[in-house]
Write a protein that holds these residues in place. Structure first.
Motif, mmCIF file in Angstrom:
data_model
loop_
_atom_site.group_PDB
_atom_site.id
_atom_site.type_symbol
_atom_site.label_atom_id
_atom_site.label_comp_id
_atom_site.label_asym_id
_atom_site.label_seq_id
_atom_site.Cartn_x
_atom_site.Cartn_y
_atom_site.Cartn_z
ATOM 1 N N ASP A 24 -13.184 24.174 4.375
ATOM 2 C CA ASP A 24 -12.300 23.738 5.459
ATOM 3 C C ASP A 24 -11.425 22.584 4.963
ATOM 4 O O ASP A 24 -11.895 21.460 4.780
ATOM 5 N N ALA A 25 -10.142 22.861 4.769
ATOM 6 C CA ALA A 25 -9.216 21.865 4.214
ATOM 7 C C ALA A 25 -9.084 20.626 5.095
ATOM 8 O O ALA A 25 -8.720 19.549 4.609
ATOM 9 N N LYS A 26 -9.391 20.737 6.383
ATOM 10 C CA LYS A 26 -9.267 19.595 7.286
ATOM 11 C C LYS A 26 -10.331 18.528 7.020
ATOM 12 O O LYS A 26 -10.161 17.384 7.414
ATOM 13 N N ILE A 27 -11.423 18.913 6.338
ATOM 14 C CA ILE A 27 -12.509 17.951 6.107
ATOM 15 C C ILE A 27 -13.003 17.941 4.663
ATOM 16 O O ILE A 27 -13.603 16.962 4.225
ATOM 17 N N SER A 28 -12.741 18.961 3.902
ATOM 18 C CA SER A 28 -13.315 19.077 2.554
ATOM 19 C C SER A 28 -12.949 17.905 1.647
ATOM 20 O O SER A 28 -13.750 17.495 0.798
ATOM 21 N N TYR A 29 -11.754 17.323 1.840
ATOM 22 C CA TYR A 29 -11.325 16.213 0.984
ATOM 23 C C TYR A 29 -12.294 15.034 1.026
ATOM 24 O O TYR A 29 -12.423 14.292 0.050
ATOM 25 N N SER A 78 -12.564 9.941 11.449
ATOM 26 C CA SER A 78 -12.063 10.047 12.823
ATOM 27 C C SER A 78 -12.974 10.898 13.703
ATOM 28 O O SER A 78 -13.831 11.641 13.206
ATOM 29 N N GLU A 80 -12.076 13.468 15.227
ATOM 30 C CA GLU A 80 -11.777 14.865 14.886
ATOM 31 C C GLU A 80 -12.616 15.338 13.703
ATOM 32 O O GLU A 80 -13.102 16.476 13.693
ATOM 33 N N LEU A 81 -12.817 14.481 12.720
ATOM 34 C CA LEU A 81 -13.658 14.853 11.575
ATOM 35 C C LEU A 81 -15.103 15.059 12.005
ATOM 36 O O LEU A 81 -15.762 15.998 11.551
ATOM 37 N N ILE A 84 -15.321 18.460 13.686
ATOM 38 C CA ILE A 84 -15.335 19.538 12.688
ATOM 39 C C ILE A 84 -16.723 19.612 12.052
ATOM 40 O O ILE A 84 -17.293 20.706 11.893
ATOM 41 N N TRP A 85 -17.278 18.465 11.690
ATOM 42 C CA TRP A 85 -18.611 18.393 11.099
ATOM 43 C C TRP A 85 -19.630 19.061 12.017
ATOM 44 O O TRP A 85 -20.424 19.902 11.579
ATOM 45 N N HIS A 88 -19.233 22.961 12.233
ATOM 46 C CA HIS A 88 -19.787 23.652 11.059
ATOM 47 C C HIS A 88 -21.310 23.553 11.012
ATOM 48 O O HIS A 88 -21.986 24.510 10.623
#
Length: 128
Positions: A24-29, A78, A80-81, A84-85, A88
């Motif tokens: 997931d590019a929104k969190i993988s970084y 954030s 939002e992160l 997402i966590w 998943h």
């Protein structure tokens, strides 16, 4: 589907969870660029954490709050992160298991997310 019953089951969940996070590019970084985790080292730590939380096995001695505060100092974690966590994490559980321990894990994850967000907000307030 069976309920989570042992550390092998936890490895399935945690492994699947990290596959989802890293895809997931929104969190993988956070995991590849900010923290640069080594999965072969990180997964056993997470399994120990969840084993202690669900089965009372002990063995987890890290300061979970401080770890997240340290990451937040490098890159803001954030709301939002965290959402997402959680998405998943719940998917990794729901796709593999069901039952009482699964529900406990999901509830604990939500509680941890809330606590971490509060601690991060408090640390941000101290900076200002």
């Amino acid at each position: 589907m069976n309920d989570v019953q042992n550390q092998d089951d936890l490895y399935i969940i945690v492994g699947d969870f990290y596959k989802k996070l890293l895809a997931d590019a929104k969190i993988s970084y956070i995991f590849t660029d900010v923290v640069k985790i080594k999965l072969e080292e990180h997964l056993p730590i997470l399994v120990t954490f969840w084993s202690q939380a669900i089965f009372g096995t002990g063995g987890y001695f890290n300061n979970l709050t401080q770890i997240h505060l340290d990451v937040n100092m490098k890159s803001y974690l954030s709301k939002e992160l965290f959402e997402i966590w959680l998405e998943h994490f719940e998917a990794a559980i729901n796709e593999n298991f069901e039952g009482f321990n699964c529900e406990r894990m999901k509830n604990m994850a939500h509680n941890l997310s809330t606590i971490m967000q509060i601690k991060i907000a408090q640390s941000e307030d101290k900076k200002s």
